[in-house]
Motif scaffolding. Structure first.
Motif, mmCIF file in Angstrom:
data_model
loop_
_atom_site.group_PDB
_atom_site.id
_atom_site.type_symbol
_atom_site.label_atom_id
_atom_site.label_comp_id
_atom_site.label_asym_id
_atom_site.label_seq_id
_atom_site.Cartn_x
_atom_site.Cartn_y
_atom_site.Cartn_z
ATOM 1 N N GLY A 122 0.822 -1.211 0.000
ATOM 2 C CA GLY A 122 0.000 0.000 0.000
ATOM 3 C C GLY A 122 0.851 1.253 0.000
ATOM 4 N N GLY A 172 -5.373 6.087 -4.723
ATOM 5 C CA GLY A 172 -4.963 5.290 -5.864
ATOM 6 C C GLY A 172 -4.161 6.079 -6.882
ATOM 7 N N GLY A 227 -2.979 0.499 -4.926
ATOM 8 C CA GLY A 227 -3.859 1.544 -5.434
ATOM 9 C C GLY A 227 -3.855 1.720 -6.934
ATOM 10 N N ASP A 268 -8.842 -6.662 -5.403
ATOM 11 C CA ASP A 268 -9.277 -6.357 -6.765
ATOM 12 C C ASP A 268 -10.562 -7.076 -7.155
ATOM 13 N N TYR A 304 -7.008 2.650 -9.261
ATOM 14 C CA TYR A 304 -8.087 3.211 -8.444
ATOM 15 C C TYR A 304 -7.978 4.738 -8.389
ATOM 16 N N LEU A 363 -6.792 0.381 0.170
ATOM 17 C CA LEU A 363 -5.735 0.744 -0.771
ATOM 18 C C LEU A 363 -4.423 1.056 -0.060
#
Length: 381
Positions: free
Chosen positions: A48, A63, A54, A95, A57, A118
């Motif tokens: 992360g 993201g 991320g 995901d 996103y 995320l």
């Protein structure tokens, strides 16, 4: 399109970043994690912090590369270079669990959950499969009954990736009548009264991925945790499946790629009868055929990803791509073990793990047989 036309300079930067992460944070420990049957939870936070979770996103939730499908493709391929499909599946369970929350959850729920996942602070899982029927999603049995401002959920799920350690679960439940029209999605949090997690399931492959059974015994879930409209969850599940099937095709192609690379290295280094075994015509031609099959599968998969990236429907084609890719991976992992001989059968050999890990790819995300049903239906049969 050529490879360069699918991937631009920004995608190469993504590849380089993910590759360095794999080399630094995963490869040193991956063999031990496979034997232990899990990888450290801290790896989610590291992924992360590195921005890997991320990718694809929205920036407002932490993201990057929103809407850039080939950035996601590049990420998936580089993660698979760690050689552990289970680790990649576990790290990437967001995901398949998170997109419905991002698209259809109420803003308050979405704005709380998405950034936590995320960033790697929380783990997300998708819970659809049930003991009574794997691919038969339309007939799932887990029931959610409205009771004031809560749903009462009763039932069970199985084969849930990240099921043991997840904090948030996107759960398919039946809120209406029989069939696909009565299905909804609920966000259920770890620790909710009436919700329990079974023991980690032991599997043929994907050892480093925790896989679990989930149990709901009159579990009270706030109505505000409904994802999308009531009784409209089946459409969300089906939309999610298209991305999951692309992901599995990519995993299969990379499994085949790693098997081919290991085979080529062995053919160059291993000697028999005074020369490298790759000089023998029978093996030289087998390797040529392996490379040809992989190249065709990868190009077909990329083509479907390119169509998905511009919003085209590829229900039939992505099912074809998944079947082609998993068939190719079946053959190349088999051939790699055969080519390496006794060493290919040893746990210290990467191809032994690839052979085991590969087997789930034509089952998960809709079995090969279900893919053929979808293809036939799209053909009007």
């Amino acid at each position: 399109m050529s490879f360069q036309e699918y991937f631009d300079d920004s995608h190469q930067l993504v590849r380089d970043s993910v590759r360095r992460f794999v080399e630094r944070e995963i490869l040193p420990g991956v063999d031990a994690w496979e034997e232990a049957g899990e990888f450290p939870r801290e790896l989610y936070r590291k992924a992360g912090a590195a921005g890997i979770l991320g990718i694809g996103y929205p920036e407002r939730f932490g993201g990057s590369h929103e809407g850039d499908l080939f950035a996601k493709v590049a990420t998936s391929e580089e993660l698979m270079r760690c050689g552990s499909g289970g680790l990649v599946a576990g790290l990437g369970s967001l995901d398949i669990g998170l997109p419905p929350v991002l698209k259809w959850a109420k803003p308050a729920l979405r704005d709380r959950v998405v950034p936590e996942v995320l960033s790697g602070q929380r783990i997300m899982a998708l819970a659809v499969t049930e003991p009574s029927g794997g691919s038969d999603v339309a007939n799932l049995k887990t029931r959610a009954v409205r009771d004031g401002d809560h749903y009462r959920v009763t039932g069970s799920k199985t084969f849930i990736t990240s099921g043991v350690r997840a904090d948030y679960y996107t759960v398919a439940v039946r809120t209406g009548g029989e069939g696909f029209a009565g299905i909804s999605l609920l966000l259920i949090e770890k620790g909710t009264p009436g919700f329990s997690v079974g023991r980690p399931l032991k599997k043929m492959g994907w050892w480093a991925s925790d896989t679990a059974e989930l149990f709901f015994d009159d579990c009270r879930v706030p109505v505000d945790n409904l994802i999308g409209a009531e009784n409209m969850g089946f459409a969300g599940i089906m939309a999610n499946f298209q991305s999951e099937r692309l992901s599995l095709a990519l995993m299969a192609n990379m499994t085949a790629q790693l098997a081919l690379e290991q085979s080529l290295n062995w053919a160059r280094e291993r000697e028999a009868f005074g020369k490298p075994i790759g000089k023998f015509q029978v093996l030289k031609h087998r390797l040529a055929e392996m490379a040809t099959q992989l190249e065709m599968s990868r190009e077909f998969t990329y083509r479907q990803a390119a169509k998905m990236a511009v919003g085209k429907s590829v229900i039939k084609e992505i099912s074809m791509a998944k079947n082609v890719a998993t068939d190719v991976a079946d053959k190349l992992t088999y051939d790699a073990v055969q080519l390496l001989g006794g060493m290919g059968y040893m746990r210290e050999s990467l191809v032994e793990r690839l052979y085991r890990d590969n087997r789930i790819l034509s089952i998960g995300g809709g079995s090969r047989e279900i893919m053929n049903e979808i293809i036939a239906k799209q053909m009007g049969l």
